[in-house]
Motif scaffolding. Structure first.
Motif, short mmCIF file in Angstrom:
data_model
loop_
_atom_site.label_atom_id
_atom_site.label_comp_id
_atom_site.label_asym_id
_atom_site.label_seq_id
_atom_site.Cartn_x
_atom_site.Cartn_y
_atom_site.Cartn_z
N GLY A 190 0.84 -1.19 0.00
CA GLY A 190 0.00 0.00 0.00
C GLY A 190 0.87 1.24 0.00
N ASN A 191 0.25 2.40 0.16
CA ASN A 191 1.05 3.62 0.16
C ASN A 191 1.84 3.71 1.46
OD1 ASN A 191 -0.38 5.20 2.23
ND2 ASN A 191 -2.05 5.29 0.75
N LEU A 192 2.87 4.56 1.47
CA LEU A 192 3.80 4.59 2.59
C LEU A 192 3.12 4.95 3.90
CD1 LEU A 192 6.90 6.33 0.94
CD2 LEU A 192 6.43 3.89 1.23
N GLY A 193 2.13 5.84 3.86
CA GLY A 193 1.46 6.27 5.08
C GLY A 193 0.68 5.15 5.74
N THR A 194 -0.14 4.44 4.95
CA THR A 194 -0.98 3.39 5.53
C THR A 194 -0.16 2.19 5.95
OG1 THR A 194 -1.45 2.56 3.30
CG2 THR A 194 -3.03 4.10 4.26
N VAL A 195 0.88 1.86 5.19
CA VAL A 195 1.75 0.74 5.58
C VAL A 195 2.52 1.08 6.85
CG1 VAL A 195 3.74 -0.63 4.90
CG2 VAL A 195 1.92 -0.20 3.26
N SER A 196 2.99 2.32 6.96
CA SER A 196 3.69 2.74 8.18
C SER A 196 2.78 2.60 9.39
CB SER A 196 4.16 4.19 8.04
OG SER A 196 5.12 4.32 7.01
N ASP A 197 1.50 3.00 9.24
CA ASP A 197 0.55 2.87 10.33
C ASP A 197 0.35 1.41 10.71
OD1 ASP A 197 -1.42 3.94 12.17
OD2 ASP A 197 -2.94 3.09 10.84
N LEU A 198 0.27 0.53 9.72
CA LEU A 198 0.12 -0.89 9.99
C LEU A 198 1.33 -1.44 10.74
CD1 LEU A 198 -1.49 -3.53 9.57
CD2 LEU A 198 -0.27 -3.82 7.41
N ALA A 226 15.73 1.85 1.52
CA ALA A 226 15.36 0.50 1.11
C ALA A 226 14.49 -0.18 2.15
CB ALA A 226 16.62 -0.34 0.87
N THR A 227 14.25 0.51 3.27
CA THR A 227 13.41 -0.06 4.33
C THR A 227 12.39 0.98 4.77
OG1 THR A 227 14.90 0.69 6.11
CG2 THR A 227 15.32 -1.50 5.15
N LEU A 228 11.34 0.49 5.42
CA LEU A 228 10.29 1.34 5.97
C LEU A 228 10.13 0.95 7.43
CD1 LEU A 228 8.17 3.53 5.31
CD2 LEU A 228 6.56 1.68 4.84
N HIS A 229 10.56 1.82 8.34
CA HIS A 229 10.55 1.52 9.76
C HIS A 229 11.27 0.20 10.06
CE1 HIS A 229 7.87 4.88 10.56
NE2 HIS A 229 7.06 4.43 9.62
N GLY A 230 12.35 -0.03 9.35
CA GLY A 230 13.14 -1.23 9.58
C GLY A 230 12.67 -2.45 8.82
N VAL A 231 11.56 -2.35 8.10
CA VAL A 231 11.03 -3.48 7.33
C VAL A 231 11.48 -3.33 5.87
CG1 VAL A 231 8.94 -4.69 6.58
CG2 VAL A 231 9.03 -3.64 8.86
N PRO A 232 12.08 -4.34 5.28
CA PRO A 232 12.61 -4.20 3.91
C PRO A 232 11.51 -4.05 2.87
CG PRO A 232 12.78 -6.47 4.66
CD PRO A 232 12.38 -5.68 5.85
N TYR A 249 4.96 -15.83 2.82
CA TYR A 249 4.25 -15.01 3.81
C TYR A 249 2.85 -15.58 4.05
CZ TYR A 249 8.01 -11.92 2.40
OH TYR A 249 9.25 -11.42 2.12
N ARG A 250 2.39 -15.48 5.28
CA ARG A 250 1.08 -16.06 5.65
C ARG A 250 -0.06 -15.15 5.24
NH1 ARG A 250 -3.04 -17.89 6.30
NH2 ARG A 250 -3.82 -19.38 7.82
N ILE A 251 0.16 -13.85 5.28
CA ILE A 251 -0.90 -12.87 4.98
C ILE A 251 -0.36 -11.80 4.05
CG2 ILE A 251 -2.38 -11.06 5.96
CD1 ILE A 251 -2.52 -12.70 8.52
N VAL A 252 -1.15 -11.41 3.07
CA VAL A 252 -0.89 -10.23 2.27
C VAL A 252 -1.89 -9.17 2.71
CG1 VAL A 252 -1.00 -9.18 -0.01
CG2 VAL A 252 0.12 -11.38 0.28
N ALA A 253 -1.40 -8.09 3.30
CA ALA A 253 -2.26 -7.01 3.77
C ALA A 253 -2.22 -5.88 2.76
CB ALA A 253 -1.80 -6.52 5.14
N VAL A 254 -3.33 -5.66 2.07
CA VAL A 254 -3.43 -4.61 1.05
C VAL A 254 -4.03 -3.38 1.71
CG1 VAL A 254 -4.35 -3.95 -1.18
CG2 VAL A 254 -3.71 -6.34 -0.76
N THR A 255 -3.24 -2.32 1.79
CA THR A 255 -3.72 -1.08 2.38
C THR A 255 -4.00 -0.07 1.25
OG1 THR A 255 -1.49 -0.14 2.64
CG2 THR A 255 -2.34 -1.50 4.44
N PRO A 256 -4.77 0.98 1.53
CA PRO A 256 -5.24 1.87 0.47
C PRO A 256 -4.12 2.48 -0.38
CG PRO A 256 -6.47 2.27 2.47
CD PRO A 256 -5.39 1.31 2.83
#
Length: 511
Positions: A190-198, A226-232, A249-256
């Motif tokens: 998803g976009n950087l904002g919503t993924v960061s919140d997740l 190359a990472t977002l809050h430590g996540v590659p 991966y067990r889950i794919v989380a699609v954010t807006p």
């Protein structure tokens, strides 16, 4: 592969994205592509513990049900009570089958809800209530009116045993998750904002079992990093399925994100088939959860229905009744404790036993909240000199080592015993057993229009803020938890909070 939620709001974005992505301009219904050739798939790495935990829950429910039914049958035999038209063994078998069948039909063993949130307990309660109704109606239809008492005895007895057992099973699971085990490996797209919140939310609540291990973005980058809050960041949106096959991966989380049109979400769902990975789609237009949210479809379009919050009606009458009856029973049961605390407060320091404070209740009506006095009598005057060392959130004054607190007061605060007189507030109707934290007049005066929704219900003796960390929470987090409670209230959530409160009080945590 299962899609948990799908928000219809993405449909409105399809037209805007059509110019940049010509493939979404087709007017005919999308045709499923041919099945791709078999590729090497890395199965989800955490799937091993899931069936073991689920089977453990099923076994525990079966054991609880059989144990209660057999013990109830033994009681009938000891009292020489029998049903002429139905042997005792047959009655026990039918009862156990109905209860376990109701658990199965109400999806009380769904792995998606086991070990997290109030939904697990809501389904368990709904299942047991349904089994009692079914057994009662069955006894009436079979001409066994005396057997109805059996149903209303066995059902609640199973509940009294099954609920604590379910909670006990959660404890080792949550402990393992806090240590980084038994987690669902998540790829977020998803976009950087919503993924960061997740990422932030899952990091704060490891007991829910989600751990974001990888991120896909529209361009395969997280800005200049190359990472977002430590996540590659492992790839682009159009590479999600391939990354799943590589990483397991067990889950794919699609954010807006504007990229995710209905057509692309459908294609991603097809691409994930056979991987053992579930797709979860976060709706972008709302922040509701719980019993108010319902997923349905109209002419093939997935829609999220949001029901109106329940501030009146039958369920609220039940809640008020439970409040008054529960407060009365607790006052009677705890009367020796209340008397002992009264004696201790009087013996410790001079002054009144109770501390009275003005608070704001439902619809902004002020009331006097009662607590056992835990400070010296001139605490308010001394507090003016200590304002510069305030450690509390928001406008509240808090100090970890407040010099005004008495020796007895420290013990009372540690185990929240100073709050017990508020049972009289509950009995009088100004408060509820569970609800938002009762605000001070100066707090409520600064409420914005959103926070004013907190005043739509009675404040609580305990609440989401209490069982989620209390003073360890920031002001904003405490307000958001209370708002979530007001929006998503249910009897099952109340029961869950009361149980968590008991555990938190026994541990003396967050005080």
């Amino acid at each position: 592969m299962t899609v948990h939620e799908a928000g219809g709001e993405h449909a409105g974005k399809a037209g805007r994205v059509a110019t940049a992505h010509p493939e979404v301009r087709t007017t005919s219904a999308p045709r499923r592509p041919p099945v791709p050739p078999t590729r090497s798939v890395t199965r989800p790495t955490v799937s091993g513990w899931e069936p073991a935990y689920r089977y453990g829950v099923i076994a525990a429910d079966v054991l609880c049900t059989v144990l209660v039914v057999v013990l109830a049958g033994a009681v009938l035999q000891a009292r020489h009570i029998s049903f002429e038209a139905l042997p005792l063994l047959a009655l026990e078998a039918v009862t156990a089958s109905v209860i376990l069948g109701s658990l199965r039909l109400n999806r009380a063993w769904d792995s998606r809800v086991l070990g997290q949130g109030a939904e697990e307990f809501r389904r368990l309660g709904r299942s047991l209530f349904g089994s009692v109704v079914a057994l009662g109606l069955g006894a009436l239809a079979a001409g066994l009116p005396d057997a109805r008492a059996w149903a209303f005895l066995v059902g609640p007895a199973v509940a009294l045993l099954a609920f604590p057992v379910r909670y006990a099973l959660r404890r080792p699971l949550h402990r393992a998750r806090s240590e980084g085990r038994c987690l669902f490996s998540v790829l977020a797209a998803g976009n950087l904002g919503t993924v960061s919140d997740l990422i932030r939310r899952t990091g704060r609540a490891p007991h829910l079992g989600w751990r974001v291990d990888a991120v896909c973005t529209v361009d395969g980058r997280a800005g200049t990093n190359a990472t977002l809050h430590g996540v590659p960041v492992v790839g682009r949106f159009d590479e999600v399925a391939e990354q799943v096959r590589r990483g397991g991966y067990r889950i794919v989380a699609v954010t807006p994100d504007a990229y995710w049109t209905p057509r692309r979400l459908q294609q991603l769902a097809w691409d994930l088939e056979g991987t053992g990975t579930e797709m979860v789609v976060a709706p972008a237009l709302m922040d509701f959860a719980g019993p108010r949210l319902h997923v349905t479809g109209v002419l093939g379009m997935p829609l999220l229905w949001v029901s109106e919050p329940s501030f009146t009606g039958f369920r609220r009458v039940v809640k008020a009744t439970v409040d008054k009856v529960g407060a009365a029973l607790l006052l009677i049961t705890l009367s020796p404790v209340l008397l002992a605390i009264t004696v201790a407060v009087v013996a410790d320091t001079r002054g009144s036993v109770l501390y009275r404070q003005r608070r704001i209740g439902k619809n902004g009506v002020p009331f006097t909240m009662l607590k056992f006095r835990t400070m010296v009598t001139n605490a308010d005057a001394l507090g003016l000199k200590l304002k510069q060392v305030n450690e509390g959130p928001g406008v509240l004054f808090k100090m970890r080592r407040d010099p005004r607190v008495t020796a007895v007061g420290r013990a009372l605060r540690r185990y929240s015993l100073d709050e017990l007189p508020q049972l009289f507030n509950v009995l009088g109707g100004a408060m509820s057993l569970v609800g938002p934290r009762p605000p001070l007049p100066e707090e409520s005066a600064g409420y914005n229009p959103v926070m004013h929704r907190l005043l739509a219900v009675k404040p609580g003796l305990t609440g989401m803020w209490h069982v989620s960390g209390r003073d360890d929470l920031s002001w904003e987090e405490a307000m958001q938890l209370d708002l979530r409670y007001v929006e998503d209230w249910s009897p099952a959530l109340d029961a869950f909070i009361l149980w968590k409160t008991l555990v938190a009080v026994m541990r003396g945590s967050g005080s």
